[in-house]
Design an enzyme around this catalytic site. Sequence first.
Site, PDB file in Angstrom:
ATOM      1  N   SER A   1      41.337  29.155  41.190  1.00 24.79           N
ATOM      2  CA  SER A   1      40.281  28.698  41.884  1.00 24.79           C
ATOM      3  C   SER A   1      39.744  27.498  41.317  1.00 24.79           C
ATOM      4  O   SER A   1      39.590  27.064  40.306  1.00 24.79           O
ATOM      5  CB  SER A   1      39.240  29.941  42.024  1.00 24.79           C
ATOM      6  OG  SER A   1      39.482  31.163  42.364  1.00 24.79           O
ATOM      7  N   GLN A   2      38.975  26.657  42.513  1.00 27.34           N
ATOM      8  CA  GLN A   2      38.315  25.671  42.176  1.00 27.34           C
ATOM      9  C   GLN A   2      37.377  25.764  41.233  1.00 27.34           C
ATOM     10  O   GLN A   2      36.457  27.036  41.347  1.00 27.34           O
ATOM     11  CB  GLN A   2      37.820  24.869  43.358  1.00 27.34           C
ATOM     12  CG  GLN A   2      37.151  23.776  43.324  1.00 27.34           C
ATOM     13  CD  GLN A   2      36.363  23.361  44.751  1.00 27.34           C
ATOM     14  OE1 GLN A   2      36.529  23.910  45.860  1.00 27.34           O
ATOM     15  NE2 GLN A   2      35.485  22.338  44.858  1.00 27.34           N
TER      16      GLN A   2
END
Length: 219
Positions: free
Chosen positions: A66-67
């Site tokens: 994930s970012q």
Amino acid sequence: MTPQAATQAQRARARMVERLREIGIRDERVLDAINRVPRHAFVEEALASRAYEDTALPLGFGQTISQPFVVARMAELLIAGGRMLGKTLEVGAGCGYQAAVLSYLASDVYAIERIGKLLDRARSNLRPLRLPNVRLKHADGSLGLSEVAPFDSIILAAAASAVPRALVDQLAPEGRMIMPLTQSSGHQVMLLIERQRNGALKESRLDAVRFVPLLPGTE
């Protein structure tokens, strides 16, 4: 990793933390947790040079890490108001990165991953960090872990088109759950669910997000 490379990675991580602060992450507990975790150790070697960019990166198996902003934002929403994460369930362990971040905010982290080979990678990634409060489980995340419920906090790293009932049932009184929800339009939003003291549920739809879908079963 050489001492010089380790120093460069730490500097890159510090710059990433500063960027997260600039774009809206305010809770210093979250920023400190992000700063403690070497994100480059959780991505493919070929992508290590991009580890401290604020972007999702491919992991294989159709999954992504994930970012960093999204990891930080979800954690910040769960601890807003000065609360602690407490006993935490993470659905979608992936490479183990988010579990590592959560370990510095929670008393215990139970991280579920449905893809066995990816879970093996998460174990390998996490082993050098020696995090005693992280436990990994190969299971169908949409079913949660009833044997160790209830959870003070639940975080989903995959998008569902409806709130998984089993997970809501495993949420402790005054607990919070954060998840990406796929709406009828096809767009995803971050959904915060809070169990009130009287047992009632409060839902808040927040930021637009983009996650891989939550799938049933294991492989």
